[in-house]
Design an enzyme around this catalytic site. Sequence first.
Site, short mmCIF file in Angstrom:
data_model
loop_
_atom_site.label_atom_id
_atom_site.label_comp_id
_atom_site.label_asym_id
_atom_site.label_seq_id
_atom_site.Cartn_x
_atom_site.Cartn_y
_atom_site.Cartn_z
N ASN A 209 0.86 -1.19 0.00
CA ASN A 209 0.00 0.00 0.00
C ASN A 209 0.89 1.24 0.00
O ASN A 209 2.11 1.13 -0.06
CB ASN A 209 -0.94 -0.02 1.21
CG ASN A 209 -0.17 -0.08 2.51
OD1 ASN A 209 0.56 0.84 2.85
ND2 ASN A 209 -0.30 -1.19 3.23
N ASP A 277 -4.01 -6.47 5.13
CA ASP A 277 -4.97 -7.37 5.77
C ASP A 277 -4.90 -8.77 5.18
O ASP A 277 -5.24 -9.74 5.85
CB ASP A 277 -6.39 -6.81 5.61
CG ASP A 277 -6.61 -5.60 6.52
OD1 ASP A 277 -6.24 -5.69 7.70
OD2 ASP A 277 -7.09 -4.55 6.03
N LYS A 287 9.39 -16.95 -10.46
CA LYS A 287 8.60 -15.87 -11.06
C LYS A 287 7.47 -16.44 -11.92
O LYS A 287 7.72 -17.31 -12.77
CB LYS A 287 9.52 -15.00 -11.92
CG LYS A 287 8.83 -13.79 -12.46
CD LYS A 287 9.72 -12.95 -13.34
CE LYS A 287 8.85 -11.92 -14.04
NZ LYS A 287 9.26 -11.66 -15.39
N PRO A 305 -2.34 -12.06 10.16
CA PRO A 305 -2.62 -11.84 11.59
C PRO A 305 -2.83 -10.35 11.84
O PRO A 305 -2.25 -9.52 11.14
CB PRO A 305 -1.33 -12.32 12.27
CG PRO A 305 -0.28 -12.28 11.23
CD PRO A 305 -0.97 -12.52 9.91
N ASP A 306 -3.66 -10.02 12.82
CA ASP A 306 -3.87 -8.62 13.19
C ASP A 306 -2.96 -8.32 14.38
O ASP A 306 -3.17 -8.83 15.49
CB ASP A 306 -5.35 -8.38 13.54
CG ASP A 306 -5.64 -6.90 13.68
OD1 ASP A 306 -4.91 -6.23 14.43
OD2 ASP A 306 -6.57 -6.41 13.01
N ILE A 307 -1.95 -7.51 14.13
CA ILE A 307 -0.91 -7.27 15.16
C ILE A 307 -1.48 -6.50 16.34
O ILE A 307 -1.27 -6.87 17.51
CB ILE A 307 0.28 -6.51 14.53
CG1 ILE A 307 0.90 -7.38 13.43
CG2 ILE A 307 1.33 -6.14 15.57
CD1 ILE A 307 1.77 -6.66 12.45
N PHE A 325 -4.10 3.09 15.13
CA PHE A 325 -4.58 4.08 14.17
C PHE A 325 -5.79 3.49 13.48
O PHE A 325 -5.96 2.27 13.45
CB PHE A 325 -3.49 4.40 13.13
CG PHE A 325 -2.58 5.53 13.52
CD1 PHE A 325 -1.58 5.34 14.46
CD2 PHE A 325 -2.72 6.79 12.95
CE1 PHE A 325 -0.74 6.38 14.84
CE2 PHE A 325 -1.89 7.84 13.32
CZ PHE A 325 -0.90 7.64 14.26
N LYS A 339 -13.51 0.21 15.93
CA LYS A 339 -12.21 -0.46 15.85
C LYS A 339 -11.51 -0.49 17.21
O LYS A 339 -10.87 -1.47 17.57
CB LYS A 339 -11.31 0.30 14.85
CG LYS A 339 -10.93 -0.54 13.65
CD LYS A 339 -10.17 0.23 12.62
CE LYS A 339 -10.56 -0.30 11.24
NZ LYS A 339 -9.99 0.44 10.16
N LYS A 343 -10.49 -4.11 18.58
CA LYS A 343 -9.07 -4.48 18.62
C LYS A 343 -8.49 -4.43 20.03
O LYS A 343 -7.33 -4.75 20.23
CB LYS A 343 -8.27 -3.59 17.68
CG LYS A 343 -8.74 -3.70 16.22
CD LYS A 343 -7.62 -3.50 15.24
CE LYS A 343 -8.13 -3.60 13.81
NZ LYS A 343 -7.09 -3.89 12.85
O1 PMT Z 1 2.96 6.03 6.58
P1 PMT Z 1 2.38 7.38 6.20
O2 PMT Z 1 2.48 7.66 4.72
O3 PMT Z 1 2.94 8.49 7.07
O4 PMT Z 1 0.80 7.33 6.48
C1 PMT Z 1 0.35 7.22 7.79
C2 PMT Z 1 -0.82 6.24 7.90
C3 PMT Z 1 -2.00 6.74 7.11
C4 PMT Z 1 -0.39 4.85 7.36
C5 PMT Z 1 -1.16 6.13 9.43
O5 PMT Z 1 -1.51 7.40 9.91
C6 PMT Z 1 -2.29 5.14 9.67
O6 PMT Z 1 -3.47 5.44 9.59
N1 PMT Z 1 -1.89 3.89 10.00
C7 PMT Z 1 -2.82 2.73 10.14
C8 PMT Z 1 -3.17 2.20 8.79
C9 PMT Z 1 -4.11 1.01 8.85
O7 PMT Z 1 -3.73 -0.06 8.47
O8 PMT Z 1 -5.27 1.26 9.41
P2 PMT Z 1 -6.45 0.17 9.63
O9 PMT Z 1 -7.65 0.99 9.96
O10 PMT Z 1 -6.53 -0.76 8.47
O11 PMT Z 1 -5.96 -0.65 10.87
C10 PMT Z 1 -6.32 -0.32 12.21
C11 PMT Z 1 -5.18 -0.60 13.14
O12 PMT Z 1 -4.89 -1.98 13.14
C12 PMT Z 1 -3.88 0.12 12.81
O13 PMT Z 1 -3.29 0.50 14.04
C13 PMT Z 1 -3.04 -0.96 12.14
O14 PMT Z 1 -1.64 -0.76 12.36
C14 PMT Z 1 -3.52 -2.21 12.84
N2 PMT Z 1 -3.46 -3.44 12.04
C15 PMT Z 1 -4.22 -3.58 10.92
C16 PMT Z 1 -4.20 -4.77 10.23
C17 PMT Z 1 -3.36 -5.80 10.70
N3 PMT Z 1 -3.30 -6.97 10.04
N4 PMT Z 1 -2.61 -5.64 11.79
C18 PMT Z 1 -2.65 -4.47 12.47
O15 PMT Z 1 -1.94 -4.31 13.47
#
Ligand code: PMT
Length: 402
Positions: A209, A277, A287, A305-307, A325, A339, A343
């Site tokens: 991404n 995700d 390849k 996995p969701d960390i 975030f 969320k 979470k």
């Molecule tokens: O890196 P930059 O260009 O500075 O941009 C910053 C940002 C937009 C990436 C940052 O501000 C941000 O929003 N980060 C979280 C991005 C995200 O994956 O959001 P989410 O809504 O999908 O996930 C929610 C939370 O679960 C996040 O804390 C994420 O780190 C966590 N997560 C999500 C999926 C996963 N498999 N494991 C996780 O830990």
Amino acid sequence: MLTDKRILLIVAGGIAAYKTPELVRLIAKAGGSTRVILTDAGAQFVTPMTLGSVSGDTVYDDLFSLTEESDMGHIQLSREADLVVVAPATADLMAKMATGLATDLASTTLLATDKPVMIAPAMNVRMWEHAATQQNLQTLSARGVHMVGPEEGDMACGEYGMGRMAEPAYILAAIQSFFQASNRLMGQRALVTSGPTHEAIDPVRYIANRSSGKQGHAIAAALAAMGAETTLVSGPTNLPDPAGVHMVHVQSARNMLDACESALPAHIAVCAAAVADWRPADEAASKMKKLPGEAPAPLSLSENPDILRTLGAAGNKRPGLLIGFAAETDSVVENAQKKRLSKGCDWILANDVSAGTGTFGGDENVIHLVDEHGVEDWPRLSKIAVAQKLANRIVDTLEASR
Ligand code: PMT
């Protein structure tokens, strides 16, 4: 108060230099002392006589002055201070700092110093927004340089926008909070995730991404600057490793989870990474070939996995303050509230990542902090300022809970 604190003030060539005698006066009133280096360009806006009178000391301006060098060499100047403050920090001086140029007394001293540095940028809005300046800023922030301002407003050149130097009273407040904050997280362990993850399709292709890592890296730098023992687990980015952090570079979500679990226990964890995700269900060992006339092979996906959720459910290893975030494109706050609960984290920093916001990859962010008490709307800030504001809120919360 700044009792016995020694500030080395470097005044560069911007119109805002005329405000620096007031800054020197405020530092003295707060109990500190100031020694001044004035660049040639700075001397076009404020005289050595004025700065010498308010600081009660020689104003240093010449790298090759025999008298000054024998009295007080540039190495000694750079080492005697408790904090080096650059105000105004012009685009030119910031570029020199970022690239390590040493062409005059100011830039040579900045290269030679082993002391913390704070900059108060001041420049025209277009210069501030220029990609070169923003990149220099990232470099300096990653090296642990502190920043105060700039502010938005009318400029001397007649334009309006971001780039005015913070007012002297505000710079003084930043200096004071630097001395108060620099060890406020001493003894605390922090874990931060940042950047994207790369999920391999085959040896050369991956799903990813647009995360640049700017937000997560700035948070790790801010926590480390406050004395936290900080581990930054990051997916692939083009950013330098921030100063003072223990850096762990990873590729995939599964690597990131392993690295995070290894970094426990932690008092604070901030999950800013944009973790994929899903990953390709089967990574091809070689390849994948594009065969003439054949339809592309379908890509089936498995869930990663969701960390954040894993850390939230880590029992007695759960970080004391767990912050996630939420990257949303609609119903930003409502989705973030859901969320936070699903979470199992304490705070969620919601940001709108819709097309055109520039949140992914850009230099600024608009945060809505969601916690058990409600929602706090932050103004548009640089990602570095978001990191500092978050770090201050973390410190206040930890101190209030003791
Ligand atoms: O890196 P930059 O260009 O500075 O941009 C910053 C940002 C937009 C990436 C940052 O501000 C941000 O929003 N980060 C979280 C991005 C995200 O994956 O959001 P989410 O809504 O999908 O996930 C929610 C939370 O679960 C996040 O804390 C994420 O780190 C966590 N997560 C999500 C999926 C996963 N498999 N494991 C996780 O830990």
